[in-house]
Write a protein that holds these residues in place. Structure first.
Motif, PDB file in Angstrom:
ATOM      1  N   ASP A 210       0.856  -1.188   0.000  1.00 39.61           N
ATOM      2  CA  ASP A 210       0.000   0.000   0.000  1.00 39.61           C
ATOM      3  C   ASP A 210       0.892   1.238   0.000  1.00 39.61           C
ATOM      4  N   VAL A 211       0.678   2.134  -0.945  1.00 38.63           N
ATOM      5  CA  VAL A 211       1.557   3.301  -1.048  1.00 38.63           C
ATOM      6  C   VAL A 211       1.143   4.447  -0.120  1.00 38.63           C
ATOM      7  N   ALA A 212       0.016   4.306   0.571  1.00 37.93           N
ATOM      8  CA  ALA A 212      -0.376   5.352   1.524  1.00 37.93           C
ATOM      9  C   ALA A 212       0.653   5.435   2.642  1.00 37.93           C
ATOM     10  N   ALA A 213       1.045   6.637   3.002  1.00 35.01           N
ATOM     11  CA  ALA A 213       2.099   6.833   3.992  1.00 35.01           C
ATOM     12  C   ALA A 213       1.590   6.527   5.399  1.00 35.01           C
ATOM     13  N   PRO A 214       2.462   6.046   6.288  1.00 31.75           N
ATOM     14  CA  PRO A 214       2.090   5.938   7.703  1.00 31.75           C
ATOM     15  C   PRO A 214       1.658   7.297   8.232  1.00 31.75           C
TER      16      PRO A 214
END
Length: 429
Positions: A210-214
């Motif tokens: 998943d490319v969504a950032a922490p």
């Protein structure tokens, strides 16, 4: 308001974002150790008894240690165990496929992932390429590249009432373009991203992420959400604990060891898993380079203890009945001691006392998890490594929700508390 160590949590989120695969996770850990003065050794080279911080990497696994000056061969170890792998979708050997005018990538489910959490997410591609010249290259295409689209509710009218049913062979194949598939195009694409000719790539280990950032979450930013909290949060905490404890001074105590193993989610049966020989071989070499034999090794192991750190189950607000009524860990309530008398976790009364002493020394609150009698629990590298090595162990972890999801959730206080308790554990005599 949250009371967490913001600098620590920021560094954790940075580490998670830079570690989409086990190979990246150990590379990032190595950078942190290098900055602290550790040096990398080769498994194929002869080792000596030189004091200081050192580490070795094998694939997606790492073992690091600090050897105090003049440490006798029978000196015991204090081990922090964790694992670098997370459940995900991994690229098959012949990846190029497609259907109905969509170009797709064939994937295999790795570990016990929650299938539905991979739907309708922007996915990147990362891993390692094995090159014709013998080199390995880490790759990370960290942008929206693939997507596993869910069937529209109009075509699945019963989905909300009857539940989503997914066949991993049929329904988890991501799309990455339009048109007909061309054999070899995925590897050609990845190679081109790094300026390579496709013929230079002879092997690959690639996986989706998943490319969504922490991120921090909540009204008071008292939670964090990220991929791979299970179990890179523990790897990061172990590295920080190792570096901090060495800086504080460990010359008179046990030898600290960090073991970040691979393939835990697939059973740990590999050359880099907890049931493989990697950790055992490193420990044996550390004894033998200081002149010890079987007797010294047995004495060292007998006095050693391992803290096996892996994500734990926080009580879920929508499903509180899934926890034992007397053992319901809360987010931001402190790290969790995990107990299972059927040896799915390695904790017993004696090692519980070790953990209690470490938390007391660190000033950290802690909680306990035990599964319901009618609901079996998972397991960790703790009992596996303990049984292989004959070293006492206990299992701990940060309480979280959505374990094995493509994106997990925990309190922002607990990660730094885990690192603090592990640091204190390394100081225990």
């Amino acid at each position: 308001m949250a009371t967490f160590d913001r600098a620590y949590t920021d560094s954790l989120l940075t580490y998670l974002a830079a570690s989409p695969t086990p190979y990246h996770a150990v590379a990032q850990a190595a950078e942190l150790l290098d900055k602290a003065g550790f040096r990398r050794l080769s498994e194929t080279a002869a080792w000596d008894a030189q004091a200081g911080g050192q580490y070795v990497i094998r694939g997606g696994a790492m073992v690091a240690w600090y050897l105090p000056p003049g440490a006798e061969a029978s000196r015991p170890f204090r081990l922090i165990g964790s694992h670098t792998d997370s459940p995900n979708l991994r690229v098959k050997p012949i990846p190029d496929t497609g259907s109905a005018g969509w170009r797709q990538v064939a994937v295999e489910v790795y570990g016990g992932t929650l299938y539905n959490t991979w739907l309708d997410r922007d996915l990147g591609l990362a891993g390692r390429l094995s090159l014709r010249n013998g080199d390995e290259l880490l790759v990370n295409i960290d942008r929206p590249l693939l997507r596993v689209p869910q069937l529209a509710v109009h075509l699945d009218r019963g989905v909300n009432g009857e539940g989503l049913k997914l066949n991993p062979q049929v329904h988890l194949t991501p799309v990455w373009g339009l048109g007909e598939p061309v054999r070899g195009e995925l590897i050609e694409f990845v190679a081109a991203e790094y300026g390579l000719r496709p013929a230079a790539v002879l092997g690959w280990d690639l996986m989706l992420h998943d490319v969504a950032a922490p991120a921090y979450v909540g009204r008071d930013a008292d939670m964090i959400t990220a991929s791979r909290l299970d179990n890179l949060m523990s790897v990061h905490a172990g590295v920080v604990a190792m570096v901090t404890a060495v800086e504080e001074g460990l010359d008179d105590g046990p030898i600290p060891v960090l073991a970040a193993m691979d393939h835990e989610e697939a059973g740990s049966v590999s050359t880099t898993g907890a049931l493989g020989p990697f950790l055992e071989t490193v420990l044996e070499r550390l004894v033998e380079t200081r002149g010890g034999g079987v007797d010294a090794r047995a004495r060292a192991y007998a006095g050693s203890v391992m803290a096996s750190s892996d994500l734990a189950h926080a009580v879920h607000p929508n499903y509180p009945e899934r926890h034992d009524a007397g053992h319901r860990p809360r987010a931001n309530g402190g790290p969790v001691l995990k107990v299972n008398l059927n040896q799915r976790y390695a904790t017993d009364g004696a090692t519980r006392a070790v953990w209690a002493r470490a938390c007391e020394a660190a000033g950290v609150p802690w909680q306990t998890f035990v599964s319901r009698n009618d609901q079996p629990c998972g397991t960790t590298i703790g009992p596996l490594a303990a049984s292989r090595l004959g070293i006492a162990a206990f299992d701990i972890g940060v309480p979280a929700l959505s374990m094995h999801s493509a994106r997990e959730l925990c309190g922002a206080d607990d990660p730094w508390r885990l690192a603090a308790a592990l640091t204190a554990f390394l100081h225990l005599e």
